[in-house]
Design a protein around this motif. Structure first.
Motif, short mmCIF file in Angstrom:
data_model
loop_
_atom_site.label_atom_id
_atom_site.label_comp_id
_atom_site.label_asym_id
_atom_site.label_seq_id
_atom_site.Cartn_x
_atom_site.Cartn_y
_atom_site.Cartn_z
N LEU A 1 0.97 -1.29 -0.36
CA LEU A 1 -0.05 0.13 0.17
C LEU A 1 0.74 1.09 0.09
CD1 LEU A 1 -3.01 1.50 0.35
CD2 LEU A 1 -2.53 1.99 3.43
N ALA A 2 2.26 1.04 0.96
CA ALA A 2 3.07 2.42 1.10
C ALA A 2 3.87 2.61 -0.65
CB ALA A 2 3.96 2.43 2.19
N ILE B 1 -0.87 8.36 5.76
CA ILE B 1 -1.06 6.79 5.93
C ILE B 1 0.02 6.61 6.99
CG2 ILE B 1 -2.64 5.90 4.19
CD1 ILE B 1 -0.40 4.31 3.68
N VAL B 2 -0.39 5.64 8.29
CA VAL B 2 0.62 5.95 9.63
C VAL B 2 0.58 4.44 9.84
CG1 VAL B 2 -1.07 7.13 10.93
CG2 VAL B 2 1.53 6.29 11.82
N ALA B 3 1.33 3.86 9.05
CA ALA B 3 1.46 2.13 9.60
C ALA B 3 1.43 2.36 11.14
CB ALA B 3 2.60 1.23 9.69
N VAL B 4 0.28 1.32 12.61
CA VAL B 4 0.77 1.67 13.64
C VAL B 4 0.87 -0.01 14.06
CG1 VAL B 4 -0.90 1.32 16.16
CG2 VAL B 4 -1.39 2.68 13.85
N SER C 1 10.51 2.59 2.00
CA SER C 1 11.77 3.02 3.18
C SER C 1 10.56 3.31 4.90
CB SER C 1 12.51 4.11 3.30
OG SER C 1 12.94 4.95 4.00
N VAL C 2 10.76 2.46 6.35
CA VAL C 2 10.05 2.56 7.03
C VAL C 2 10.57 3.79 8.08
CG1 VAL C 2 9.56 1.01 9.13
CG2 VAL C 2 9.31 -0.13 6.81
N ASN C 3 10.23 4.60 8.43
CA ASN C 3 9.95 5.62 9.22
C ASN C 3 10.20 5.29 9.93
OD1 ASN C 3 11.73 6.73 6.67
ND2 ASN C 3 10.00 7.23 5.96
N SER C 4 10.47 6.18 11.42
CA SER C 4 9.37 6.81 12.56
C SER C 4 8.40 7.88 12.36
CB SER C 4 10.59 6.99 13.57
OG SER C 4 11.24 6.05 14.05
N PHE C 5 7.32 7.76 12.55
CA PHE C 5 6.46 8.67 12.56
C PHE C 5 6.82 9.53 13.87
CE2 PHE C 5 2.02 10.55 14.33
CZ PHE C 5 1.15 11.08 12.98
N THR C 6 5.79 11.31 13.63
CA THR C 6 6.48 12.39 14.32
C THR C 6 5.24 12.92 14.38
OG1 THR C 6 8.78 12.65 13.41
CG2 THR C 6 7.92 14.07 14.71
N PRO C 7 4.75 12.88 15.70
CA PRO C 7 3.22 13.31 16.20
C PRO C 7 3.10 15.23 16.17
CG PRO C 7 4.07 12.55 17.83
CD PRO C 7 5.08 12.03 16.76
N GLY C 8 2.08 15.30 16.26
CA GLY C 8 1.55 16.52 15.89
C GLY C 8 1.34 17.54 14.40
N GLN C 9 1.96 16.69 13.44
CA GLN C 9 2.50 17.36 12.28
C GLN C 9 1.54 17.69 11.10
OE1 GLN C 9 5.29 15.13 10.08
NE2 GLN C 9 7.07 16.57 11.21
N ILE C 10 0.75 18.61 10.79
CA ILE C 10 -0.59 18.69 9.57
C ILE C 10 0.12 17.23 8.75
CG2 ILE C 10 -1.77 20.13 7.82
CD1 ILE C 10 -0.42 22.84 9.25
N PRO C 11 -1.61 16.18 8.21
CA PRO C 11 -1.35 15.56 7.68
C PRO C 11 -1.05 15.96 6.11
CG PRO C 11 -3.15 15.28 9.10
CD PRO C 11 -2.74 16.55 8.92
N HIS D 1 0.35 10.88 0.59
CA HIS D 1 1.34 10.16 1.19
C HIS D 1 2.38 10.38 -0.26
CE1 HIS D 1 2.91 6.08 1.64
NE2 HIS D 1 2.72 5.64 0.92
N ARG D 2 3.26 9.64 0.39
CA ARG D 2 4.45 9.55 -0.51
C ARG D 2 4.71 8.66 -0.80
NH1 ARG D 2 8.74 12.42 2.43
NH2 ARG D 2 8.13 11.30 4.45
N PRO D 3 4.81 8.03 -2.15
CA PRO D 3 4.91 6.42 -2.69
C PRO D 3 6.60 6.29 -2.14
CG PRO D 3 4.08 7.55 -4.37
CD PRO D 3 4.25 9.21 -3.00
N GLY D 4 6.60 4.88 -1.59
CA GLY D 4 7.72 4.76 -1.13
C GLY D 4 8.62 4.81 0.82
N GLN D 5 7.06 5.49 1.01
CA GLN D 5 7.63 5.54 2.46
C GLN D 5 7.20 4.88 3.32
OE1 GLN D 5 10.45 7.67 3.34
NE2 GLN D 5 10.65 7.81 0.97
N LEU D 6 6.73 5.16 4.54
CA LEU D 6 5.90 4.43 5.51
C LEU D 6 6.49 4.89 6.85
CD1 LEU D 6 3.65 3.00 5.67
CD2 LEU D 6 4.58 1.07 5.82
N ASP D 7 5.44 5.75 7.59
CA ASP D 7 5.86 5.98 8.65
C ASP D 7 5.57 5.06 8.92
OD1 ASP D 7 7.16 8.37 7.73
OD2 ASP D 7 5.30 9.95 8.04
N VAL D 8 5.25 4.78 10.42
CA VAL D 8 5.57 3.89 11.71
C VAL D 8 4.92 4.20 12.59
CG1 VAL D 8 5.78 1.85 12.44
CG2 VAL D 8 5.80 2.33 10.09
#
Length: 337
Positions: free
Chosen positions: A25-26, A34-37, A55-65, A68-75
């Motif tokens: 999906l990412a 999208i943000v994966a939990v 690329s699997v990255n850490s999600f940074t809370p508090g940002q404006i949605p 989605h950037r294809p190939g990136q997944l915030d988790v």
């Protein structure tokens, strides 16, 4: 108003195809975020193993949605107890599955995310771990203190053809022997009122046309094949018609799904799980979205199971989770296509 919605995505059972389809999906271009939990290390490992270029990255809370950037997944990283072997269930990892759901619900209640899309879980292994869990629908309802209504829809893949089919359930994950006792005026009224309200307010259907199936063959045939239609369902439908709802039925389930009449109905209500789900899944399996109505949050899900037999092989299809996420964004009020 958020510029675009942010959808929390839970992969479900870690040994199934859920992690793989979330990674696939990412890779897609999506008009929402999208943000994966999930467990970040698990997703990164599967991406590497299956050569999924994400690329699997850490999600940074508090940002404006943002879209989605294809190939990136915030988790949002959720710890997992044991190493995961694709296709092999581990009862000790069930607590991880439950924690992903709890976190996604909490994120949505706090409006950090605007909806939840869930991947497939293995109910049996969660129960073995000692959790009270009969399915996502019931779990989300329990956590939010609401009456749930399960709705399945093929509209995202049939929006241009007019052959839209929606099926709502009076009872969900019950043994068939337990169904008749749950067919009460109170339960049917609750389902129909929630369904009507959400069709108006979430789906934008001003005056929903709702068809209701009977419980028995031939809708009871005037009491000769069962009394539920005559004694419970028909009087309740008459009561709600007087309140202004457009209701048809009770109908025999074997003719309720006739193709030539589908365009005249916004939804067909069935009395139990396998009275309606085989029909809609036959119509469009892989493109069906499961929506839980009656909740204070938006929740959609895939229409398939964990597929343990093909987990880890890289052949799982992304269609259902993609459709479910797009539906979630649509229900948030976003123009996603």
């Amino acid at each position: 108003m958020q510029p675009v919605p942010r959808i929390a995505v839970t992969p479900g059972e870690p040994a199934g195809i859920g992690p793989e389809i979330v990674l696939k999906l990412a890779r897609q271009a999506l008009a929402f975020e999208i943000v994966a939990v999930a467990n970040k290390e698990l997703l990164a490992g599967i991406a590497k193993q299956l050569c999924i270029d994400v690329s699997v990255n850490s999600f940074t809370p508090g940002q404006i949605p943002t879209p989605h950037r294809p190939g990136q997944l915030d988790v949002i990283d959720i710890p997992i107890l044991n190493h995961v072997t694709p296709g092999k269930l581990d009862v000790e990892n069930s607590s991880y599955v439950i924690e992903t759901l709890n976190t996604a619900i909490e994120l949505t209640q706090k409006n950090e995310c605007q909806a939840v899309t869930t991947g497939p879980v293995q109910k049996s292994i969660i129960k073995e771990a000692g959790f009270s869990f009969s399915g996502h629908t019931e779990y989300f309802a329990e956590k939010t203190g609401c009456d749930p209504v399960m709705l399945l829809s093929n509209e995202m893949s049939n929006i241009d053809t007019g052959q839209i089919l929606r099926v709502a359930l009076v009872t969900t994950h019950l043994p068939v022997s337990d169904v008749p006792a749950q067919i009460t005026p109170q339960r049917i009224e609750t389902v129909l009122k929630i369904l009507h309200q959400d069709l108006v307010h979430r789906f934008g259907i001003e005056k929903p046309s709702i068809s209701v199936c009977g419980l028995n063959p031939h809708a009871g045939e005037n009491g000769h094949l069962g009394s539920e239609e005559k004694e419970i369902i028909s009087p309740l439908l008459d009561k709600l018609r007087k309140q202004g709802m457009q209701l048809e039925g009770p109908l025999p389930a074997d003719t309720a799904f006739a193709q030539k009449k589908l365009h005249t109905r916004d939804v067909i209500v069935v009395m139990y799980h396998d009275q309606g789900l085989p029909v809609i899944k036959y119509s469009d399996f892989g493109s069906i979205v499961n929506v839980t109505l009656g909740l204070p949050i938006i929740r959609t899900s895939v229409d398939h199971g964990t597929a343990l037999d093909i987990a880890g092989q890289g052949i799982a299809e992304v269609g259902s989770i993609s459709t479910a996420a797009i539906m979630a964004a649509k229900l948030c009020g976003s123009h996603t296509h």
